[in-house]
Design a protein around this motif. Structure first.
Motif, PDB file in Angstrom:
ATOM      1  N   ALA A   1      40.708  33.686  42.241  1.00 15.33           N
ATOM      2  CA  ALA A   1      41.770  32.687  42.087  1.00 15.33           C
ATOM      3  C   ALA A   1      42.870  32.901  43.118  1.00 15.33           C
ATOM      4  O   ALA A   1      43.410  31.938  43.686  1.00 15.33           O
ATOM      5  CB  ALA A   1      42.340  32.747  40.672  1.00 15.33           C
TER       6      ALA A   1
ATOM      7  N   ALA B   1      48.334  32.657  40.539  1.00 17.96           N
ATOM      8  CA  ALA B   1      47.136  33.252  39.945  1.00 17.96           C
ATOM      9  C   ALA B   1      47.330  34.721  39.624  1.00 17.96           C
ATOM     10  O   ALA B   1      46.572  35.293  38.831  1.00 17.96           O
ATOM     11  CB  ALA B   1      45.955  33.088  40.893  1.00 17.96           C
TER      12      ALA B   1
ATOM     13  N   GLU C   1      43.881  30.241  46.042  1.00 17.31           N
ATOM     14  CA  GLU C   1      45.256  29.751  46.109  1.00 17.31           C
ATOM     15  C   GLU C   1      45.856  29.983  47.487  1.00 17.31           C
ATOM     16  O   GLU C   1      46.494  29.091  48.061  1.00 17.31           O
ATOM     17  CB  GLU C   1      46.104  30.442  45.042  1.00 17.31           C
TER      18      GLU C   1
END
Length: 313
Positions: free
Chosen positions: A68, A61, A72
């Motif tokens: 994000a 990301a 992740e």
């Protein structure tokens, strides 16, 4: 013909060249591999559950997209390795329900199962999580919640916001500075008026004093059915200090709650006999909320207490 001395010189020269080449090869192989460009370190708990280890990881990301990147990393911290060389710090045992990010404070909300984690593994899981997320530019601090309530430590204090530095005890001593010790603990017998010793191996953070560790183990109670708890599990330690061979222990009001049929003498000496097993302690002095003279099960407790083996089976 080549003389014997000449042959010996050539043999020594060849040996020297071989040793030199081996040294060059060893030096080259000993170089540490450079981490991938743009990578961060993701922290896990080692398989022995005595420390944390890191692995280089490149964020798909990127660092710019905070949400994000956090999502992740949460998946990465949930993933157990195939070879079980380390343990994921987020698992079914400490399920992450939700999170929020505001003003560089990442708040993680875990389910009630988090409170079932052992004390050592909880600290290590928390260290791995905090040290991973605080590498993001968008995260300076991490806060833990349990079902929406702030996380508290073993003594009932709110843990609060944490940074990577929270998990460094002293300069050069990381969170994985853990040691193993065997303690001799005294618990109540079934009748409640005498004590019986048991031995317990404990892995502990070396930043905790041995005296405090020993008292904590008495509060936690026995892990066998041949002896019984001697003081209330609701007891919280406010302070433990040792001076001139005397261990001064200050409890909260939870200490005053009696345990089943355990006598005051058995309760007091379960602590005294345990702590005086340690080399720096000869006597123990008690206080409750700072008061060094108080009533405990109709007995006046004051002054300093020495070991009493007459009460021990």
């Amino acid at each position: 013909m080549i003389g014997a001395k000449h042959k010996l010189f050539i043999k020594k020269l060849n040996t020297l060249l071989v040793v030199t080449l081996l040294g060059i090869v060893s030096f080259g192989c000993g170089k540490q591999k450079e981490p991938p460009e743009g990578s961060i370190k993701v922290y896990y708990v080692n398989s022995e559950e005595t420390g944390i280890i890191s692995d280089d990881y490149v964020l798909n990301a990127g660092m710019e997209d905070a949400d994000a990147a956090i999502a992740e990393l949460m998946e990465v911290l949930r993933t157990m390795p195939d070879r079980l060389q380390y343990e994921a710090p987020i698992s079914d045992s400490n399920e992450l329900i939700s999170y929020t990010l505001k003003d560089k404070l990442l708040t993680l909300n875990f389910g009630a199962g988090y409170m079932e984690l052992g004390r050592t593994i909880e600290i290590l899981d928390r260290a791995a999580i905090v040290r991973t997320f605080t590498q993001l530019d968008s995260v300076d601090y991490v806060s833990f919640q349990i079902d929406g309530a702030p996380l508290t430590d073993h003594y009932g204090n709110i843990v609060g916001n944490m940074s990577a530095d929270t998990f460094i005890n002293n300069v050069g001593n990381e969170i994985n500075t853990y040691e193993k010790v065997q303690l001799k603990l005294y618990f109540a017998t079934k009748e409640g008026n005498r004590l019986s010793p048991v031995y317990r191996s404990v892995v502990y953070n070396s930043n905790i004093s041995m005296e405090r560790l020993a008292v904590e183990q008495i509060i936690n109670g026995p892990n066998t059915d041949i002896v019984f708890p001697s003081i209330s599990k609701d007891t919280k330690i406010k302070s433990v200090n040792v001076k001139d061979g005397v261990c001064y222990i200050d409890f909260d009001n939870g200490f005053l709650s009696p345990v089943d049929n355990v006598t005051a003498e058995a309760a007091i000496y379960s602590i005294v006999n345990t702590v005086t097993e340690l080399p720096a302690v000869n006597k123990v002095a008690f206080s409750v909320n700072g008061e060094d003279s108080f009533t405990f099960m109709d007995f006046l407790i004051s002054g300093q207490y020495e070991r009493n083996l007459d009460i021990v089976d």
